[in-house]
Design an enzyme around this catalytic site. Structure first.
Site, PDB file in Angstrom:
ATOM      1  N   ARG A 164      29.864  -3.497 -11.722  1.00 16.63           N
ATOM      2  CA  ARG A 164      31.313  -3.392 -11.886  1.00 16.63           C
ATOM      3  C   ARG A 164      31.968  -2.758 -10.655  1.00 16.63           C
ATOM      4  NH1 ARG A 164      33.372  -4.079 -17.155  1.00 16.63           N
ATOM      5  NH2 ARG A 164      31.829  -3.929 -18.796  1.00 16.63           N
ATOM      6  N   ARG A 175      40.794 -13.859 -30.000  1.00 20.40           N
ATOM      7  CA  ARG A 175      39.406 -13.626 -30.422  1.00 20.40           C
ATOM      8  C   ARG A 175      39.371 -12.556 -31.509  1.00 20.40           C
ATOM      9  NH1 ARG A 175      35.386 -11.639 -25.742  1.00 20.40           N
ATOM     10  NH2 ARG A 175      36.545  -9.705 -25.930  1.00 20.40           N
ATOM     11  N   ARG A 192      36.182  -6.545 -32.257  1.00 19.54           N
ATOM     12  CA  ARG A 192      35.618  -5.492 -31.427  1.00 19.54           C
ATOM     13  C   ARG A 192      36.651  -4.381 -31.316  1.00 19.54           C
ATOM     14  NH1 ARG A 192      33.156  -7.934 -25.898  1.00 19.54           N
ATOM     15  NH2 ARG A 192      34.154  -6.031 -25.206  1.00 19.54           N
ATOM     16  N   LYS A 242      32.248 -14.749 -19.716  1.00 18.18           N
ATOM     17  CA  LYS A 242      30.937 -14.427 -19.140  1.00 18.18           C
ATOM     18  C   LYS A 242      29.846 -14.453 -20.204  1.00 18.18           C
ATOM     19  CE  LYS A 242      32.334 -10.456 -17.562  1.00 18.18           C
ATOM     20  NZ  LYS A 242      33.740 -10.453 -17.997  1.00 18.18           N
ATOM     21  N   ARG A 271      41.149  -1.858 -19.804  1.00 19.69           N
ATOM     22  CA  ARG A 271      39.995  -2.604 -19.280  1.00 19.69           C
ATOM     23  C   ARG A 271      40.386  -3.490 -18.104  1.00 19.69           C
ATOM     24  NH1 ARG A 271      38.460  -5.622 -24.406  1.00 19.69           N
ATOM     25  NH2 ARG A 271      36.800  -6.569 -23.198  1.00 19.69           N
TER      26      ARG A 271
END
Length: 192
Positions: free
Chosen positions: A87, A126, A138, A13, A149
Protein backbone atom coordinates in the site's frame (compact mmCIF):
# COMPACT_ATOMS: atom_id res chain seq x y z
CA UNK A 1 4.19 -16.02 -11.41
CA UNK A 2 3.88 -13.36 -8.70
CA UNK A 3 1.71 -10.31 -9.36
CA UNK A 4 0.32 -7.25 -7.63
CA UNK A 5 -3.22 -5.99 -8.25
CA UNK A 6 -3.34 -2.23 -7.62
CA UNK A 7 -6.41 -0.04 -7.39
CA UNK A 8 -8.55 1.81 -4.89
CA UNK A 9 -11.01 0.03 -2.56
CA UNK A 10 -13.85 -1.49 -4.59
CA UNK A 11 -11.92 -1.56 -7.88
CA UNK A 12 -12.44 -5.33 -8.19
CA UNK A 13 -9.05 -6.61 -7.00
CA UNK A 14 -10.60 -9.35 -4.86
CA UNK A 15 -12.99 -10.48 -7.59
CA UNK A 16 -10.21 -10.69 -10.18
CA UNK A 17 -7.88 -12.43 -7.73
CA UNK A 18 -10.55 -15.12 -7.15
CA UNK A 19 -10.71 -15.75 -10.91
CA UNK A 20 -6.90 -16.06 -11.11
CA UNK A 21 -6.92 -18.51 -8.19
CA UNK A 22 -9.57 -20.66 -9.92
CA UNK A 23 -8.09 -20.48 -13.42
CA UNK A 24 -4.33 -20.43 -12.76
CA UNK A 25 -3.88 -22.04 -9.33
CA UNK A 26 -2.39 -18.87 -7.90
CA UNK A 27 -2.57 -18.09 -4.18
CA UNK A 28 -4.35 -14.87 -3.25
CA UNK A 29 -2.66 -12.95 -0.48
CA UNK A 30 -5.37 -10.49 0.45
CA UNK A 31 -4.20 -8.36 3.32
CA UNK A 32 -7.83 -7.35 3.84
CA UNK A 33 -8.85 -11.00 4.34
CA UNK A 34 -5.80 -11.72 6.50
CA UNK A 35 -6.48 -8.64 8.63
CA UNK A 36 -10.20 -9.46 8.97
CA UNK A 37 -9.23 -12.97 10.12
CA UNK A 38 -6.76 -11.51 12.62
CA UNK A 39 -9.42 -9.01 13.78
CA UNK A 40 -11.80 -11.81 14.79
CA UNK A 41 -9.09 -14.11 16.19
CA UNK A 42 -9.33 -12.67 19.70
CA UNK A 43 -5.54 -12.55 20.01
CA UNK A 44 -3.71 -9.48 21.31
CA UNK A 45 -2.60 -8.70 17.73
CA UNK A 46 -6.18 -9.23 16.58
CA UNK A 47 -7.44 -6.66 19.08
CA UNK A 48 -4.91 -4.10 17.80
CA UNK A 49 -5.92 -4.83 14.21
CA UNK A 50 -9.62 -4.49 15.16
CA UNK A 51 -9.11 -1.08 16.79
CA UNK A 52 -7.24 0.26 13.75
CA UNK A 53 -9.67 -1.17 11.19
CA UNK A 54 -12.78 -0.03 13.08
CA UNK A 55 -11.37 3.51 12.92
CA UNK A 56 -11.04 3.11 9.14
CA UNK A 57 -7.25 3.48 9.35
CA UNK A 58 -4.48 1.32 7.92
CA UNK A 59 -2.51 -1.11 10.09
CA UNK A 60 1.24 -0.72 10.53
CA UNK A 61 3.70 -1.98 7.91
CA UNK A 62 5.25 -4.28 10.50
CA UNK A 63 1.98 -6.15 11.04
CA UNK A 64 1.20 -6.48 7.33
CA UNK A 65 4.73 -7.51 6.32
CA UNK A 66 4.78 -10.14 9.07
CA UNK A 67 1.51 -11.63 7.80
CA UNK A 68 2.81 -11.65 4.20
CA UNK A 69 6.10 -13.30 5.14
CA UNK A 70 4.26 -16.12 6.94
CA UNK A 71 2.38 -16.81 3.70
CA UNK A 72 5.51 -16.66 1.51
CA UNK A 73 7.11 -19.33 3.68
CA UNK A 74 4.20 -21.70 3.00
CA UNK A 75 2.79 -23.24 -0.17
CA UNK A 76 3.80 -21.58 -3.47
CA UNK A 77 1.13 -22.95 -5.87
CA UNK A 78 1.01 -21.13 -9.22
CA UNK A 79 2.47 -18.01 -7.63
CA UNK A 80 1.07 -15.25 -5.47
CA UNK A 81 -1.41 -12.47 -6.09
CA UNK A 82 -0.71 -9.55 -3.79
CA UNK A 83 -4.11 -7.94 -3.24
CA UNK A 84 -4.06 -4.84 -1.06
CA UNK A 85 -0.30 -5.05 -0.54
CA UNK A 86 1.90 -3.16 -0.96
CA UNK A 87 0.00 0.00 0.00
CA UNK A 88 2.99 2.28 0.49
CA UNK A 89 6.43 2.83 -1.06
CA UNK A 90 8.02 1.42 2.11
CA UNK A 91 5.90 -1.74 1.73
CA UNK A 92 6.88 -1.98 -1.96
CA UNK A 93 10.55 -1.95 -0.96
CA UNK A 94 9.85 -4.50 1.80
CA UNK A 95 8.01 -6.77 -0.66
CA UNK A 96 10.94 -6.60 -3.08
CA UNK A 97 13.30 -7.59 -0.25
CA UNK A 98 10.96 -10.40 0.92
CA UNK A 99 10.66 -11.86 -2.58
CA UNK A 100 14.42 -11.70 -3.05
CA UNK A 101 14.95 -13.37 0.34
CA UNK A 102 12.67 -16.22 -0.79
CA UNK A 103 14.30 -16.50 -4.24
CA UNK A 104 11.23 -15.12 -6.01
CA UNK A 105 10.48 -12.14 -8.24
CA UNK A 106 7.60 -9.87 -9.15
CA UNK A 107 6.32 -10.65 -12.66
CA UNK A 108 3.59 -8.04 -13.16
CA UNK A 109 1.89 -5.10 -11.49
CA UNK A 110 -1.63 -4.58 -12.80
CA UNK A 111 -3.49 -1.38 -12.04
CA UNK A 112 -7.28 -1.60 -12.14
CA UNK A 113 -8.04 1.96 -13.29
CA UNK A 114 -11.44 3.27 -12.20
CA UNK A 115 -13.51 6.46 -11.96
CA UNK A 116 -14.07 7.55 -8.34
CA UNK A 117 -17.78 8.37 -8.70
CA UNK A 118 -18.49 4.95 -10.19
CA UNK A 119 -16.32 3.39 -7.51
CA UNK A 120 -18.29 4.97 -4.65
CA UNK A 121 -21.56 3.82 -6.24
CA UNK A 122 -20.11 0.31 -6.60
CA UNK A 123 -19.02 0.02 -2.97
CA UNK A 124 -22.21 1.46 -1.47
CA UNK A 125 -24.20 -0.80 -3.82
CA UNK A 126 -22.19 -3.82 -2.63
CA UNK A 127 -23.15 -2.97 0.96
CA UNK A 128 -26.83 -2.55 0.07
CA UNK A 129 -26.87 -5.88 -1.84
CA UNK A 130 -25.34 -7.72 1.11
CA UNK A 131 -28.02 -6.38 3.46
CA UNK A 132 -30.84 -7.06 0.93
CA UNK A 133 -29.66 -10.66 0.63
CA UNK A 134 -30.11 -11.10 4.37
CA UNK A 135 -26.42 -10.79 5.16
CA UNK A 136 -24.43 -7.96 6.61
CA UNK A 137 -22.34 -5.36 4.84
CA UNK A 138 -18.65 -5.10 5.58
CA UNK A 139 -18.21 -2.74 8.53
CA UNK A 140 -16.06 -0.45 6.37
CA UNK A 141 -18.54 -0.29 3.44
CA UNK A 142 -20.15 2.96 4.52
CA UNK A 143 -19.72 6.48 3.18
CA UNK A 144 -17.60 7.85 6.05
CA UNK A 145 -15.21 4.90 6.16
CA UNK A 146 -15.08 4.89 2.35
CA UNK A 147 -13.91 8.51 2.31
CA UNK A 148 -11.17 7.64 4.81
CA UNK A 149 -10.10 4.59 2.76
CA UNK A 150 -10.04 6.53 -0.54
CA UNK A 151 -8.05 9.37 1.02
CA UNK A 152 -5.56 6.85 2.41
CA UNK A 153 -5.32 5.22 -1.03
CA UNK A 154 -4.59 8.49 -2.83
CA UNK A 155 -2.12 9.70 -0.21
CA UNK A 156 -0.21 6.46 0.32
CA UNK A 157 -0.90 3.92 -2.42
CA UNK A 158 -1.23 5.89 -5.64
CA UNK A 159 2.53 6.74 -5.61
CA UNK A 160 3.07 3.01 -6.29
CA UNK A 161 1.74 3.57 -9.80
CA UNK A 162 4.73 5.79 -10.58
CA UNK A 163 7.09 3.54 -8.62
CA UNK A 164 6.23 0.42 -10.62
CA UNK A 165 5.95 2.36 -13.89
CA UNK A 166 9.56 3.52 -13.39
CA UNK A 167 10.57 -0.12 -12.88
CA UNK A 168 8.83 -1.08 -16.13
CA UNK A 169 6.47 -3.45 -14.30
CA UNK A 170 3.16 -1.53 -14.46
CA UNK A 171 0.29 -2.46 -16.78
CA UNK A 172 -3.04 -0.66 -16.57
CA UNK A 173 -6.43 -2.18 -17.40
CA UNK A 174 -9.92 -0.66 -17.29
CA UNK A 175 -11.31 -1.83 -13.96
CA UNK A 176 -14.84 -0.62 -14.73
CA UNK A 177 -15.63 -3.13 -17.46
CA UNK A 178 -17.68 -6.27 -16.89
CA UNK A 179 -15.93 -8.80 -14.63
CA UNK A 180 -15.15 -11.12 -17.56
CA UNK A 181 -13.85 -8.24 -19.72
CA UNK A 182 -11.46 -7.18 -16.95
CA UNK A 183 -10.37 -10.81 -16.52
CA UNK A 184 -9.58 -11.08 -20.24
CA UNK A 185 -7.53 -7.86 -20.07
CA UNK A 186 -5.58 -9.21 -17.06
CA UNK A 187 -4.99 -12.54 -18.83
CA UNK A 188 -3.65 -10.60 -21.80
CA UNK A 189 -1.09 -8.92 -19.53
CA UNK A 190 -0.07 -12.19 -17.87
CA UNK A 191 0.20 -14.15 -21.11
CA UNK A 192 2.19 -11.47 -22.97
Amino acid sequence: MNIILLGPPGAGKGTQAEKLVAERGMIQLSTGDMLRAAKTSGTEMGKKVAAVMDAGELVTDEIVIGLIEEKLEGEQGGGFIFDGFPRTLAQADALGALLEKHGASLDAVIELAVNDEVLVTRILGRAAEAVAAGGTARADDNEESLKTRLMAYYKQTSPLIGYYHAKGALQSVDGLGAIDEVAVAIAGVLDA
